[in-house]
Design an enzyme around this catalytic site. Structure first.
Site, PDB file in Angstrom:
ATOM      1  N   GLU A  45       0.845  -1.203   0.000  1.00 43.75           N
ATOM      2  CA  GLU A  45       0.000   0.000   0.000  1.00 43.75           C
ATOM      3  C   GLU A  45       0.875   1.246   0.000  1.00 43.75           C
ATOM      4  OE1 GLU A  45      -2.871   2.514   3.017  1.00 43.75           O
ATOM      5  OE2 GLU A  45      -2.821   0.338   3.260  1.00 43.75           O
ATOM      6  N   ARG A  49       0.071  10.401   0.429  1.00 43.28           N
ATOM      7  CA  ARG A  49       0.376  11.463   1.396  1.00 43.28           C
ATOM      8  C   ARG A  49       1.533  12.335   0.929  1.00 43.28           C
ATOM      9  NH1 ARG A  49       0.277   7.911   7.018  1.00 43.28           N
ATOM     10  NH2 ARG A  49      -1.593   6.685   6.519  1.00 43.28           N
ATOM     11  N   LYS A 133     -11.074  -2.053   6.359  1.00 45.81           N
ATOM     12  CA  LYS A 133      -9.907  -1.597   7.104  1.00 45.81           C
ATOM     13  C   LYS A 133     -10.394  -1.096   8.467  1.00 45.81           C
ATOM     14  CE  LYS A 133      -6.374   2.063   6.955  1.00 45.81           C
ATOM     15  NZ  LYS A 133      -5.686   3.024   6.084  1.00 45.81           N
TER      16      LYS A 133
END
Length: 212
Positions: A45, A49, A133
């Site tokens: 993943e 950001r 998640k």
């Protein structure tokens, strides 16, 4: 939804830990991903950001054999589509919005949506989701909280992320409703900056042993 759910499950169940990466420099993306794959962690993943994230996903998708790149910290439909266009094979969000559900419904690439409460889990189950998640895992109640959801919300599976370390990963992985965990410790910034790819491969291999 059923086919996409099976695709997502097949990706996540390959390994006990999904590396959660914040990539500052595109140049590090390919050797980092190769190091993780060499250690047994194929699903990766890459979080949106940093300005380098989309190019990092594209580089991993195009250049790293065996890697299954995903995109994390997806907050809206534009980011979802950009991540898919870059080569992401799965999408991860910290929470869930109607906008994200709408774009996920139309996309062939599966979404791992974030949830932290029983009501959020129930709402996503109504939308057809089976794998979520759990974020932020430690701050939202940890393994004990997630265990308490396993009976009333039977059939739902989780990838806890947020505050997961080698010290507590097994607490989560031992739960019947946990398919894997997300963690950043397998690619610490110091090793990435030093280009210590062998060190990262060792951490990845150690993380794979947590399934035992």
């Amino acid at each position: 939804m059923g086919d996409k759910t099976q695709v997502l499950i097949s990706i996540l169940k390959q390994q006990p830990v999904v590396p959660v990466l914040v990539i500052q420099d595109v140049a590090s993306a390919v050797p980092l991903a190769r190091a993780l794959v060499a250690g047994g962690l194929k699903a990766i993943e890459i979080t949106l950001r940093t300005p380098a994230a989309l190019e990092a996903i594209r580089a991993v998708a195009n250049e790293v054999d065996g890697a299954i790149p995903g995109a994390g910290t997806i907050l809206n439909a534009r980011q979802y589509q950009e991540a898919v266009d870059a080569g992401s094979q799965f999408i991860v969000s910290p929470g869930t919005t109607i906008e994200l559900l709408d774009v996920a419904r139309k996309s062939p690439v599966p979404l791992l949506p974030g949830a932290a409460t029983a009501s959020e889990v129930m709402s996503l189950r109504e939308e057809g989701y089976q794998v979520l998640k759990f974020f932020p895992a430690e701050q939202a109640g940890g393994a004990a909280y997630l265990k308490s959801l396993s009976s009333p919300l039977a059939g739902m599976q989780f990838c806890p992320t947020g505050g997961i370390t080698p010290a507590n990963a097994r607490d989560y992985l031992s739960l019947p409703n946990v398919i894997c965990v997300g963690g950043s410790w397998v690619a610490p910034a110091a090793l990435v900056e030093a280009g210590d790819w062998d060190g990262i491969t060792r951490l990845a291999a150690e993380a794979c042993l947590l399934a035992g």
